[in-house]
Design a protein around this motif. Structure first.
Motif, short mmCIF file in Angstrom:
data_model
loop_
_atom_site.label_atom_id
_atom_site.label_comp_id
_atom_site.label_asym_id
_atom_site.label_seq_id
_atom_site.Cartn_x
_atom_site.Cartn_y
_atom_site.Cartn_z
N THR A 79 0.84 -1.19 0.00
CA THR A 79 0.00 0.00 0.00
C THR A 79 0.88 1.25 0.00
O THR A 79 2.11 1.15 0.00
CB THR A 79 -0.94 0.01 1.23
OG1 THR A 79 -0.13 0.20 2.40
CG2 THR A 79 -1.72 -1.28 1.34
N VAL A 80 0.22 2.41 0.01
CA VAL A 80 0.94 3.67 -0.21
C VAL A 80 0.52 4.72 0.82
O VAL A 80 -0.66 4.85 1.13
CB VAL A 80 0.62 4.21 -1.63
CG1 VAL A 80 1.36 5.51 -1.89
CG2 VAL A 80 0.95 3.16 -2.70
N LEU A 81 1.51 5.43 1.34
CA LEU A 81 1.24 6.60 2.16
C LEU A 81 1.54 7.82 1.30
O LEU A 81 2.67 7.97 0.81
CB LEU A 81 2.12 6.58 3.42
CG LEU A 81 2.10 7.83 4.30
CD1 LEU A 81 0.70 8.17 4.79
CD2 LEU A 81 3.05 7.64 5.50
N PHE A 82 0.55 8.66 1.07
CA PHE A 82 0.68 9.78 0.15
C PHE A 82 0.49 11.08 0.92
O PHE A 82 -0.60 11.38 1.38
CB PHE A 82 -0.37 9.65 -0.97
CG PHE A 82 -0.08 10.53 -2.18
CD1 PHE A 82 -0.17 11.91 -2.11
CD2 PHE A 82 0.28 9.94 -3.39
CE1 PHE A 82 0.10 12.70 -3.23
CE2 PHE A 82 0.55 10.72 -4.52
CZ PHE A 82 0.45 12.10 -4.43
N ILE A 83 1.57 11.85 1.08
CA ILE A 83 1.48 13.13 1.77
C ILE A 83 1.29 14.22 0.72
O ILE A 83 2.19 14.49 -0.10
CB ILE A 83 2.77 13.45 2.59
CG1 ILE A 83 3.30 12.21 3.32
CG2 ILE A 83 2.52 14.62 3.54
CD1 ILE A 83 2.47 11.68 4.43
#
Ligand code: GTP
Ligand code: MG
Length: 316
Positions: free
Chosen positions: A139-143
């Motif tokens: 999965t991805v953490l998108f700031i």
């Protein structure tokens, strides 16, 4: 083992009908490998088939079970591919040595509309691909520091990649950071999310926008660089400890010291220059084309790739 001529089971062998197959199985000859290593006489005796037919069956079983060798270099490239996220463009992947690398920070800088955010969206989709398709199954953490995250773009890219768009959107955890405090905290507190949700990519789009607007003027520069330094080192340490990829975008300015040639310079100074493992300079070309220049890399030569930004994402 190979699967030649559609021979997959002992019934597929010439001269082996259902009754013979049953006899063979009863005698423990249930796999092609077992038949391939038997003698025709042996087979003929326990199945009742003629020696001639048994010879043909053994020969066919041998052909169907040839060992497939994998060269060490194929193994090597597969291994290398395990730690990278495909960009969607073969050209750009090659330039990068396979894609955006884990345990590393990949930075893209360039003017507005050059495709920095689009590449971030594409990596966010591709990180979720199976490993044999160039993803990391994570999965991805998108700031999002500029309010430019576009789920509808993710949706079209996911569809084009053959993924379920809803699942892909569910697997991107977006934080809309409004100030540097929130931006810094979103990374300081990321550990738990990374572990629980198998985050394999962190995107910070963009790294510098908030720092630039909050710390104006020469007087604030020292403090800005100090905070930036610890922020980017924290990103690198997450990348190392969790084997994940970090992708950051960066803005540019015209460097007045460069009188000849392209004065476009990434902002953030030496701190980012040193911290980014790989730096990409993106610029517009004709129509949907973008030129991506590899400016700095630990193991790849400088060079350029041409990519296209299309409705369905980044392509060659
Ligand atoms: P800033 O954040 O403003 O600095 O720019 P950026 O480098 O992040 O630009 P971004 O990645 O957002 O690229 C925007 C460009 O991508 C647009 O100008 C379009 O050319 C292209 N683009 C965005 N969406 C689409 C789309 O759905 N189809 C196509 N063909 N192109 C698109
Ligand atoms: Mg952008």
């Amino acid at each position: 083992m190979g699967k030649e001529k559609g021979v997959k089971e002992i019934e597929d062998l010439p001269g082996v009908g259902p009754t013979t197959a049953e006899k063979l199985r009863d005698a423990g000859y249930s796999t092609l490998e077992k038949i391939a290593t038997s003698s025709p006489h042996e087979l003929s005796e326990l199945s009742g088939m003629s020696v001639d037919n048994a010879k043909k069956a053994v020969e066919a079983a041998r052909q169907a079970t040839t060992l497939e060798y994998t060269s060490a270099s194929d193994v090597y490239s597969a291994r290398k591919a395990l730690g990278r996220i495909t960009t969607g463009s073969k050209d750009l992947n090659e330039l990068l040595g396979g894609g955006a690398e884990v345990k590393a920070i990949t930075e893209a800088y360039g003017r507005f509309g050059s495709g920095k955010s689009q590449l971030g969206f594409q990596l966010s989709v591709n990180a979720q691909l199976p490993r044999d398709k160039g993803g990391l199954e994570g999965t991805v953490l998108f700031i999002d520091t500029e309010g430019t995250f576009r789920p509808e773009r993710i949706e079209s890219m996911a569809e084009s990649a053959g993924l379920d768009p809803t699942a892909v959107l569910d697997n991107i955890f977006v934080i809309r950071a409004e100030n540097t405090e929130q931006q810094i905290l979103s990374i300081e507190r990321a550990d738990k999310l990374i572990r629980e949700k198998n985050v394999r990519l962190i995107v910070v789009d963009s790294l510098m926008a908030l720092f630039r607007s909050e710390f104006m003027g020469r007087g604030a520069l020292g403090e800005r660089q100090q905070k930036l330094n610890s922020h980017i080192h924290r990103l690198q340490s997450l990348a190392d400890s969790h084997s994940l990829a970090v992708y950051i975008t960066n803005q540019v300015m015209d460097n007045p010291a460069i009188l000849f040639g392209d004065p476009t310079t990434p902002v953030g100074g030496n701190i980012i220059a040193h911290a980014a493992t790989t730096r990409l300079y993106m610029r517009k070309s004709k129509e949907d084309k973008r030129i991506v220049r590899l400016v700095d890399s630990p193991n790849m030569p400088e060079g350029e790739a041409v990519i296209k930004i299309t409705e369905s994402g980044i392509k060659d």
